[in-house]
Design a protein around this motif. Structure first.
Motif, PDB file in Angstrom:
ATOM      1  N   MET A   5      75.798 -13.447 -49.746  1.00 52.63           N
ATOM      2  CA  MET A   5      76.641 -12.309 -49.366  1.00 52.63           C
ATOM      3  C   MET A   5      78.056 -12.500 -49.922  1.00 52.63           C
ATOM      4  SD  MET A   5      74.238 -10.793 -47.976  1.00 52.63           S
ATOM      5  CE  MET A   5      75.007  -9.247 -47.541  1.00 52.63           C
ATOM      6  N   THR A  12      72.608 -20.450 -48.814  1.00 52.11           N
ATOM      7  CA  THR A  12      72.350 -19.753 -47.560  1.00 52.11           C
ATOM      8  C   THR A  12      72.542 -18.259 -47.778  1.00 52.11           C
ATOM      9  OG1 THR A  12      74.644 -19.818 -46.826  1.00 52.11           O
ATOM     10  CG2 THR A  12      73.271 -21.728 -46.276  1.00 52.11           C
ATOM     11  N   LYS A  13      72.103 -17.504 -46.800  1.00 49.30           N
ATOM     12  CA  LYS A  13      72.301 -16.051 -46.858  1.00 49.30           C
ATOM     13  C   LYS A  13      73.780 -15.737 -47.007  1.00 49.30           C
ATOM     14  CE  LYS A  13      71.602 -11.998 -43.913  1.00 49.30           C
ATOM     15  NZ  LYS A  13      71.261 -11.593 -42.547  1.00 49.30           N
ATOM     16  N   GLN A  14      74.599 -16.460 -46.250  1.00 48.40           N
ATOM     17  CA  GLN A  14      76.049 -16.223 -46.332  1.00 48.40           C
ATOM     18  C   GLN A  14      76.574 -16.483 -47.744  1.00 48.40           C
ATOM     19  OE1 GLN A  14      74.657 -17.486 -43.673  1.00 48.40           O
ATOM     20  NE2 GLN A  14      75.571 -16.538 -41.853  1.00 48.40           N
ATOM     21  N   HIS A  51      63.650 -11.774 -43.847  1.00 48.45           N
ATOM     22  CA  HIS A  51      65.057 -11.775 -43.432  1.00 48.45           C
ATOM     23  C   HIS A  51      65.490 -13.153 -42.969  1.00 48.45           C
ATOM     24  CE1 HIS A  51      65.261  -7.354 -43.550  1.00 48.45           C
ATOM     25  NE2 HIS A  51      63.973  -7.454 -43.297  1.00 48.45           N
ATOM     26  N   SER A  96      65.292 -19.641 -49.113  1.00 44.41           N
ATOM     27  CA  SER A  96      64.729 -19.094 -47.883  1.00 44.41           C
ATOM     28  C   SER A  96      64.240 -17.682 -48.159  1.00 44.41           C
ATOM     29  CB  SER A  96      65.786 -19.090 -46.778  1.00 44.41           C
ATOM     30  OG  SER A  96      66.739 -18.095 -47.043  1.00 44.41           O
ATOM     31  N   ASP A 122      66.688 -16.925 -42.894  1.00 42.01           N
ATOM     32  CA  ASP A 122      67.448 -17.845 -43.728  1.00 42.01           C
ATOM     33  C   ASP A 122      67.351 -19.268 -43.188  1.00 42.01           C
ATOM     34  OD1 ASP A 122      69.001 -18.325 -45.975  1.00 42.01           O
ATOM     35  OD2 ASP A 122      70.867 -18.261 -44.842  1.00 42.01           O
ATOM     36  N   VAL A 168      64.949 -14.820 -46.963  1.00 42.38           N
ATOM     37  CA  VAL A 168      65.969 -13.776 -47.093  1.00 42.38           C
ATOM     38  C   VAL A 168      66.764 -13.960 -48.383  1.00 42.38           C
ATOM     39  CG1 VAL A 168      67.803 -14.935 -45.776  1.00 42.38           C
ATOM     40  CG2 VAL A 168      67.694 -12.447 -45.831  1.00 42.38           C
ATOM     41  N   VAL A 169      67.008 -15.202 -48.760  1.00 46.03           N
ATOM     42  CA  VAL A 169      67.752 -15.435 -50.006  1.00 46.03           C
ATOM     43  C   VAL A 169      66.896 -14.997 -51.195  1.00 46.03           C
ATOM     44  CG1 VAL A 169      68.683 -17.226 -51.516  1.00 46.03           C
ATOM     45  CG2 VAL A 169      69.223 -17.246 -49.077  1.00 46.03           C
ATOM     46  N   GLY A 201      69.475 -13.555 -39.647  1.00 42.17           N
ATOM     47  CA  GLY A 201      68.668 -14.406 -40.524  1.00 42.17           C
ATOM     48  C   GLY A 201      68.269 -15.744 -39.920  1.00 42.17           C
ATOM     49  N   LEU A 236      67.107 -11.239 -51.374  1.00 41.71           N
ATOM     50  CA  LEU A 236      68.399 -10.732 -51.849  1.00 41.71           C
ATOM     51  C   LEU A 236      68.566 -11.005 -53.342  1.00 41.71           C
ATOM     52  CD1 LEU A 236      70.643 -11.858 -48.853  1.00 41.71           C
ATOM     53  CD2 LEU A 236      70.092  -9.507 -49.501  1.00 41.71           C
TER      54      LEU A 236
END
Lengths: 327, 460
Positions: free
Chosen positions: B172, B167-169, A284, B140, A286, B142-143, A255, B146
């Motif tokens: 997740m 964040t993406k993390q 994808h 973002s 981030d 990717v967020v 990401g 998701l």
């Protein structure tokens, strides 16, 4: 398996190809008697004779132009440009002739030419012995551009380049010549052109580089591991054709992406990678796709502090990675 | 007062649909709100009883003002209200409407929005929203993806990135640690009228979830945007890009121009004879001679006689085009394309026939260049090829006229020669002209058709 440096790996690759194929010959400045200013071709004149290891005049346009003619006559020339800085007089021969021959002849004629060029700085080489020239040539369809970072890859890629039916620009980072050592198998092998390799797997950030910068990136990734950030280091190895799947696959996983090159930022190859990622892995991402590159100044300076300021370093890469990790 | 649009800062209470003391079902309409952008019904964010109306009908208040209290009936007179319909003010960085029910432990509220008993009127403590994501804060790519894929409420997720960004993390981690399937998912507490919302009917979707009582399934982006229920015995044909373009174009045209269609009958003996005589000669030059180039020629004659039909309508006036670029509609299996013959008046019959052959062939094989379907000033549609006698074509905007050519049919007609009437068999054809009544009136349009008719019947 023996541990050799990157310079020796290239020499071994050339030597083995010359032994195997009498059509392979070398043309360049000081490549014969002196064995090249970096000693890459050392011993080859004694072994293969002055007919196959030829000292040329100081005229890069002639070196490449003559090699194109020879390549069209069933030989496999290796042109050595003493420093990539001096490749520019041959630009026209490379771009307008060698790279276009396949297309121009409707596929009938190829130019199986390898142009070796030591590039890059950090060796106190100043304005005329430090340039990174990859972006000029990676722009050209019909030309392959490779930039290995390890002895294993260098040997495998120089052999693939010599066997390739079309022109390949083979970029060797001067500072890696003797600095970078690695295990190289004794058996005959190839590294395919156009395939990147993950040199360190990770989950949080994709770090993309080639040549000397790859090693700085590996150092930086190690530091980030101490911060608890897992960095994946992708060695492009070939700039053209570019392994887009490897880049996109890694970024889709992590990401975030940072591209590092020594060439200056604007119009540098990092911009192409950044555009590729934002176009094809947008959903994808981030964080912003970031680039760390040399500054937009005309050339690598001579004075050590200025050279250090120009060169991306492991410390600068660590700082950029931390910024991206915190985003 | 909920925010009923990006830039809306205040709203007027129209009608209260419930009175204090009345029970209200979740998502049942509670009141009308009027803003300068939308008039809409505001549904109840939770089931309960309307305890108190704080803003009477007709009064305008800023977004975020508490306009009513909603709670449980038995508490009406005994306790302070336990929940209120509340929109966070801008200063709190949150713009959606929330409901809080302090006592109803079965309803899982975001911790930031849960309240202790007795607070009244209820507002969200500033400190508790630190590191909580505002729905309008940056997500973002990717967020965002998701969140959409897993249908998450971003306010449930603690952001660890720069300025509290999720964040993406973070997502997740949240997905790993959130209550397992079967547990009650936090109810959506966001009210967003369907103005510019990507999900047209969030309320109905939410109600469906509630009725079947099951855990909310992951919704694909496609199903999330469907604005209606597809009956079981129906089939959905997705719109191809061409179908969508045609739909938009037709709708736009009918909305834009008052369409009027006028029909004349034309005797095509002259062109039929000419065609029969010249077909072979054209064939030798590799050109298939159809009736279409004759009609293109006749349309040029008509437009030269009545130039106002070769124009565009604007508020400043009618822009009459000096050059005649005639479009010819070509039917395809999946739709319709209209390649344009440029400067049709400057071509002879051979040139027109060649152009028609070439353009229609390339239209069918999808090899037209984009600008070959642009810039037409008038259009011909050959609906007769599929047997239609006359039609009411829709104008190809921004043009002002379209000529429909009907099927050529042999018919008995009365002909008069030297004062004697006789019945003859003639190849006849109806020409249907649809014109923009803003630009021309019936007499003008008929003058055009007369000129076209004359050109065809007197063809030599």
């Amino acid at each position: 398996m023996a541990e050799i440096n990157l310079l020796e790996a290239i020499r071994q690759g050339i030597d083995e190809m010359m032994a195997h194929d009498p059509g392979v010959f070398i043309l360049g400045e000081d490549v014969g008697k002196r064995g090249g200013v970096f000693r890459v071709t050392e011993g080859l004149m004694d072994k293969y004779g002055a007919q196959r290891v030829i000292d040329s005049p100081l005229a890069e346009s002639v070196i490449v132009g003559a090699c194109i003619g020879a390549a069209l006559n069933d030989t496999r020339p290796i042109a050595e440009i003493q420093f990539a800085d001096f490749i520019h007089p041959a630009f026209n021969q490379i771009v307008s002739e060698a790279a276009r021959m396949r297309y121009r002849s409707n596929g009938d004629w190829g130019v199986p030419l390898v142009i070796r060029a030591p590039y890059g700085g950090g060796i106190h080489g100043a304005l005329y012995h430090s340039q990174s020239i990859e972006a000029f040539f990676a722009h050209v369809p019909g030309l392959k551009v490779v930039a290995p970072s390890t002895p294993y890859d260098a040997k495998g890629l120089i052999k693939s380049a010599i066997e390739d039916p079309d022109p390949v620009l083979f970029l060797e980072h001067k500072k890696t010549y003797r600095l970078i050592k690695g295990q190289v198998p004794d058996h005959d092998y190839r590294v395919p052109i156009g395939k990147a390799e993950v040199k360190r797997p990770g989950d949080d950030i994709t770090l993309i580089a080639y040549g000397l910068m790859l090693h700085f990136c590996l150092e930086a990734a190690q530091v980030l591991a101490g911060d608890g950030v897992s960095v994946e280091v992708l060695d492009l190895r070939s700039l053209r054709p570019l392994d887009t799947e490897a880049i996109l696959g890694s970024v889709r996983k992590t990401g975030k992406a940072l591209v590092v090159h020594e060439d200056n930022l604007t119009g540098g190859f990092g911009g192409e990678i950044s555009a590729l990622i934002s176009e094809h892995a947008f959903e994808h991402l981030d964080g912003p796709v970031m680039r760390l590159a040399g500054p937009d100044v005309p050339a690598m300076p001579f004075a050590k502090p200025l050279e250090d300021a120009f060169m991306p370093s492991p410390e600068k890469i660590v700082a950029a990675l931390r910024k991206l990790a915190a985003y | 007062m909920p925010q009923l649009g990006e830039s809306v800062t205040e709203g007027t209470v129209g009608t209260w649909l419930k009175q204090p003391g009345e029970p209200v079902a979740k998502y049942e309409s509670l009141l009308h709100v009027i803003t300068d952008k939308v008039d809409t019904e505001v549904p109840a964010p939770e089931a309960g009883t309307l305890l108190e109306i704080l803003v009477p009908e007709g009064e305008t208040v800023r977004v975020g003002t508490v306009i009513a209290r909603l709670g449980q009936a038995q508490q009406t007179n005994l306790q302070p209200p336990v929940g209120s319909l509340q929109t966070n003010t801008e200063s709190q960085g949150v713009s959606a409407t929330h409901i809080s029910n302090g006592d109803q432990s079965s309803i899982v509220n975001p911790p930031a929005l849960s309240l202790s008993k007795g607070q009244s009127p209820i507002s969200i403590p500033q400190s508790s929203i630190v590191n909580r994501q505002s729905p309008r804060a940056f997500l973002s790519p990717v967020v965002a993806r998701l969140v959409a894929e897993h249908d998450l409420d971003v306010r449930q997720i603690t952001g660890s990135g720069a300025n509290g960004r999720i964040t993406k993390q973070d997502v997740m981690r949240y997905l790993e640690t959130r209550p397992a399937t079967g547990d009650r998912r936090p109810e959506p507490v966001e009210l967003r009228p369907a103005t510019g919302d990507r999900r047209p009917e969030p309320i109905r979707e939410a109600r469906e979830e509630r009725q079947d009582g099951t855990q909310h399934a992951v919704r694909s982006p496609q199903s999330a945007v469907r604005s209606f229920d597809l009956p079981e015995d129906a089939e959905l044909l997705p719109l191809t890009p061409m179908r969508r373009a045609i739909a938009e174009h037709m709708e736009h045209s009918v909305r834009t121009a008052p369409h009027v269609t006028t029909v004349m009958e034309v005797d095509v003996s002259a062109i039929a004879m000419h065609r029969a005589r010249n077909k072979e000669a054209f064939e030798r030059q590799g050109v298939r001679l159809t009736f279409t180039p004759y009609f293109v020629q006749a349309v040029c004659a008509g437009l030269q006689a009545v130039p106002v039909l070769n124009s565009n309508f604007t508020d400043e006036g009618i822009v009459v085009q000096r050059r005649l670029h005639v479009g010819v509609a070509v039917a395809l299996n999946e739709g319709l394309l209209v390649p344009v013959i440029r400067d049709a008046d400057e071509k002879n019959l051979l040139g027109l026939a060649r152009a028609v052959n070439d353009l229609s062939e390339r239209a069918r094989t999808r090899r037209l260049k984009p600008d070959e379907t642009q810039g037409g000033t008038f259009t011909i549609t050959n609906h007769g090829t599929s047997g239609s006698l006359f039609a009411t074509p829709i104008i190809n905007q921004p043009q002002v006229g379209i000529l429909g050519v009907g099927a050529i049919v042999k018919r008995p007609v009365v002909v008069s020669q030297h004062g004697v009437d006789a019945i003859a068999i003639k190849p006849m054809c109806y020409l249907s002209l649809t014109f923009d009544h803003r630009v021309a009136d019936g007499a003008t349009a008929d003058a055009f058709l007369v000129a076209v008719k004359r050109a065809l019947e007197g063809y030599a």
